[in-house]
Design an enzyme around this catalytic site. Structure first.
Site, short mmCIF file in Angstrom:
data_model
loop_
_atom_site.label_atom_id
_atom_site.label_comp_id
_atom_site.label_asym_id
_atom_site.label_seq_id
_atom_site.Cartn_x
_atom_site.Cartn_y
_atom_site.Cartn_z
N ASP A 1 -12.26 2.26 -41.04
CA ASP A 1 -10.96 1.62 -41.35
C ASP A 1 -10.48 0.68 -40.23
O ASP A 1 -9.28 0.41 -40.12
CB ASP A 1 -9.89 2.69 -41.63
CG ASP A 1 -10.30 3.56 -42.80
OD1 ASP A 1 -10.00 4.76 -42.77
OD2 ASP A 1 -10.97 3.04 -43.72
N1 LIG Z 1 -18.41 3.08 -42.05
C1 LIG Z 1 -17.35 3.07 -42.87
N2 LIG Z 1 -17.38 3.81 -44.01
C2 LIG Z 1 -16.29 3.80 -44.84
C3 LIG Z 1 -15.13 3.09 -44.49
C4 LIG Z 1 -15.15 2.32 -43.28
O1 LIG Z 1 -14.18 1.61 -42.95
N3 LIG Z 1 -16.26 2.33 -42.51
N4 LIG Z 1 -14.00 3.19 -45.31
C5 LIG Z 1 -14.00 4.41 -46.13
C6 LIG Z 1 -12.86 4.73 -47.05
N5 LIG Z 1 -11.96 5.67 -46.39
C7 LIG Z 1 -10.67 5.26 -46.32
O2 LIG Z 1 -10.34 4.24 -46.92
C8 LIG Z 1 -12.39 6.96 -45.97
C9 LIG Z 1 -13.28 7.66 -46.76
C10 LIG Z 1 -13.72 8.92 -46.35
C11 LIG Z 1 -13.26 9.49 -45.18
C12 LIG Z 1 -13.77 10.84 -44.80
O3 LIG Z 1 -13.36 11.42 -43.82
N6 LIG Z 1 -14.72 11.31 -45.62
C13 LIG Z 1 -15.41 12.62 -45.36
C14 LIG Z 1 -15.77 13.29 -46.66
C15 LIG Z 1 -14.56 13.32 -47.58
C16 LIG Z 1 -14.97 13.93 -48.92
O4 LIG Z 1 -16.14 14.33 -49.07
O5 LIG Z 1 -14.10 14.00 -49.80
C17 LIG Z 1 -16.72 12.30 -44.65
O6 LIG Z 1 -17.36 11.27 -45.03
O7 LIG Z 1 -17.09 13.13 -43.81
C18 LIG Z 1 -12.37 8.80 -44.40
C19 LIG Z 1 -11.93 7.52 -44.79
C20 LIG Z 1 -15.27 4.45 -46.95
N7 LIG Z 1 -16.34 4.51 -46.01
#
Ligand SMILES: Nc1nc2c(c(=O)[nH]1)N[C@@H](CN(C=O)c1ccc(C(=O)N[C@@H](CCC(=O)O)C(=O)O)cc1)CN2
Length: 294
Positions: free
Chosen positions: A226
């Site tokens: 983000d």
């Molecule tokens: N490298 C990036 N990947 C993603 C980004 C980014 O900017 N850089 N944006 C996200 C979207 N997002 C907020 O908008 C977001 C999505 C997921 C998470 C998170 O902590 N996810 C957990 C799992 C959550 C779940 O399984 O429900 C994780 O991946 O460990 C934070 C922010 C999309 N990807």
């Protein structure tokens, strides 16, 4: 007759606009719309020209004609056929409001893209997507299988020729390698007015902070969660009497509109990345004419 959009990013110096407009005149082209920005802080110059070739000059012919100017000014130049629909892969997890909004805009012609597929880590939208005759791919993601899952995603990107990936509330963090490989080609909608409330659960963070405005941010995706260059943002007022769950409902329309505006800007080549910022030029006259309302 053919219409094109030409964009340039290069170090700022004299003669750039003259070289581009002179080159277009020599090729018998008419300029419809032109925008430029000279960033005094970074020393970079950004130019976007939409133009018409009455003779119907071919893309390769135009690119060859500008090769000397590209070399002379060290330009990053892109010339794109305005009529060619960008191939776009949509991604979603559980919340489908942005996906449904994009499907509706696409269906009525308000978003002239070629949706090459929808990828999700859940099956929730499989039927909706099948009903739109769009290929659906479910790629389950766990911490253990993330590299394999991303390899599957890239196979779909390669096979479909996807030029842009849209994370329409896709809630998995993409790897550094994928972000680097697809730099400038992945747009995410984050459900907060960044830089406030990064990461998961921004509405819960906003509620706990007691804010009076919530918002949404569409940005290019980078390895830093983000933190990518911001394309579009908007806000909505909330009150002391509303809950974090209320914010989710209020935020839906803001998220959908912000994402659609960002995609519209990208597919019409109105966005040029300027370090950790984005130059967003105004729409060309008539660029919304493709919409068939109703
Ligand atoms: N490298 C990036 N990947 C993603 C980004 C980014 O900017 N850089 N944006 C996200 C979207 N997002 C907020 O908008 C977001 C999505 C997921 C998470 C998170 O902590 N996810 C957990 C799992 C959550 C779940 O399984 O429900 C994780 O991946 O460990 C934070 C922010 C999309 N990807």
């Amino acid at each position: 007759m053919k219409s094109y959009v030409l964009t340039v990013t290069c170090k700022s110096t004299r003669g750039i606009v003259a070289a581009v407009t002179g080159g277009l005149a020599e090729k018998g082209c008419y300029i419809s719309d032109s925008s430029q920005f000279n960033d005094l802080e970074t020393g970079l110059f950004f130019l976007r020209v939409s133009f018409i070739s009455q003779a119907g000059a071919k893309l390769e012919e135009l690119r060859e004609a500008f090769a000397p100017a590209v070399e002379r000014f060290g330009m990053t130049m892109e010339i794109r056929d305005s009529e060619e629909r960008m191939k776009v892969l949509l991604m979603v997890s559980r919340f489908g409001h942005c996906l449904n909004d994009l499907l509706y805009r696409w269906k009525i012609g308000a978003l002239p893209i070629d949706i090459v597929g929808v990828v999700s880590n859940h099956f929730d939208y499989q039927k909706v997507i099948a009903n739109h005759d769009i290929p659906f791919h479910c790629i389950k993601v766990t911490k253990e299988n993330k590299p394999r899952a991303e390899a599957q995603l890239m196979e779909i990107v390669e096979q479909t020729g996807a030029e842009l990936i849209v994370l329409a509330r896709y809630m998995q963090v993409l790897s550094d390698a994928l972000c680097k490989k697809m730099s400038g080609r992945i747009i995410n909608i984050h459900h907060s007015f960044l830089p406030s409330f990064k990461g998961a659960n921004p509405y819960k963070q906003a509620y706990e902070r007691g804010v009076k405005l919530i918002g949404a941010t569409a940005h290019y995706v980078t390895a830093d969660l983000d933190e990518g260059p911001i394309i579009e943002q908007d806000i909505a007022r909330i009150t002391h009497a509303q809950s974090a769950e209320d914010y989710v409902s209020i935020g839906r329309d803001v998220e959908s509109q912000v994402l659609a505006r960002a995609i519209h800007a990208h597919i019409h080549r109105r966005t040029l990345i300027n370090g950790n910022r984005v130059v967003v030029f105004p729409p060309s006259p008539g660029s919304y004419a493709s919409e068939r309302m109703g």
